[in-house]
Write a protein that holds these residues in place. Structure first.
Motif, PDB file in Angstrom:
ATOM      1  N   UNK A  68       7.707   0.524  10.810  1.00  0.00           N
ATOM      2  CA  UNK A  68       7.328  -0.699  10.110  1.00  0.00           C
ATOM      3  C   UNK A  68       7.052  -0.515   8.632  1.00  0.00           C
ATOM      4  N   UNK A  69       7.467   0.590   8.069  1.00  0.00           N
ATOM      5  CA  UNK A  69       7.281   0.833   6.643  1.00  0.00           C
ATOM      6  C   UNK A  69       8.524   0.398   5.880  1.00  0.00           C
TER       7      UNK A  69
ATOM      8  N   UNK B  73       0.873  -1.170   0.000  1.00  0.00           N
ATOM      9  CA  UNK B  73       0.000   0.000   0.000  1.00  0.00           C
ATOM     10  C   UNK B  73       0.913   1.224   0.000  1.00  0.00           C
ATOM     11  N   UNK B  74       0.777   2.079  -1.018  1.00  0.00           N
ATOM     12  CA  UNK B  74       1.661   3.231  -1.172  1.00  0.00           C
ATOM     13  C   UNK B  74       1.234   4.355  -0.245  1.00  0.00           C
TER      14      UNK B  74
ATOM     15  N   UNK C 102      10.497   1.085  -1.548  1.00  0.00           N
ATOM     16  CA  UNK C 102      10.591   0.247  -2.741  1.00  0.00           C
ATOM     17  C   UNK C 102      10.770   1.144  -3.966  1.00  0.00           C
ATOM     18  N   UNK C 103      11.677   0.790  -4.886  1.00  0.00           N
ATOM     19  CA  UNK C 103      11.717   1.522  -6.161  1.00  0.00           C
ATOM     20  C   UNK C 103      10.535   1.091  -7.021  1.00  0.00           C
ATOM     21  N   UNK C 104       9.728   2.055  -7.446  1.00  0.00           N
ATOM     22  CA  UNK C 104       8.511   1.741  -8.202  1.00  0.00           C
ATOM     23  C   UNK C 104       8.691   1.954  -9.705  1.00  0.00           C
TER      24      UNK C 104
ATOM     25  N   UNK D  90       7.413   5.037  -0.290  1.00  0.00           N
ATOM     26  CA  UNK D  90       7.318   4.655   1.116  1.00  0.00           C
ATOM     27  C   UNK D  90       6.020   3.879   1.239  1.00  0.00           C
ATOM     28  N   UNK D  91       6.101   2.617   1.654  1.00  0.00           N
ATOM     29  CA  UNK D  91       4.918   1.769   1.591  1.00  0.00           C
ATOM     30  C   UNK D  91       4.830   0.828   2.781  1.00  0.00           C
TER      31      UNK D  91
END
Length: 163
Positions: A112-113, A33-34, A116-118, A134-135
């Protein structure tokens, strides 16, 4: 006159390259979830940039981590260019962000995040950029809900068949 024509051709090729180079991590949209998206630069070698312009990059299994206050991408695979000098295709690549942004992201990771490279793309100036996200990881029931919503919105109502 000849120099102007050459410059015109190279600008058109650059615009075509910019349109073609846009690698997206489709798996990340399903798995996470972004929360926030940030565009950053990336430190690369010349042959890596040429490979990215050809679209020879994979970010499906990559993630970001902090090392001595700097942000790195691990698992981003860039294939060899093939015509010139070679590079290590799976080395960790440094992301270029301002210190304020790095500190903010590092504080968010404690909650807890994950980062990720999107998307990897080439901007209007011809520079390679990475959209990092940040997800938060989705639970299994969230993934099922995502699939259900996607199926509901993709159903087309077909007209009755006339015989």
């Amino acid at each position: 006159m000849f120099g102007f024509f050459y410059l015109y051709l190279s600008c058109n090729n650059l615009k075509q390259m910019i349109k073609l180079t846009n690698v997206i991590n489709k798996k990340a949209k399903f798995e996470y979830k972004f929360i926030q998206t940030i565009t950053s630069g990336i430190k690369l070698v010349g042959s890596e940039v040429k490979s990215i312009r050809l679209g020879k990059v994979s970010i499906s299994e990559s993630y970001c981590y902090f090392n001595n206050g700097e942000l790195f991408v691990k698992g981003m695979s860039i294939s060899d260019y093939g015509y010139g000098s070679s590079h290590d295709s799976n080395r960790d690549k440094k992301l270029l962000l301002k210190r304020k942004e790095l500190n903010k992201l590092e504080k968010e990771l404690v909650n807890g995040l994950t980062i990720i490279p999107y998307r990897v793309f080439i901007n209007d100036l011809g520079l390679v950029k990475v959209d990092i996200v940040l997800s938060k990881g989705k639970k299994i029931y969230d993934k099922r809900e995502h699939i259900k919503n996607k199926d509901i919105h993709n159903i087309e109502i077909l007209p009755p068949v006339k015989r």
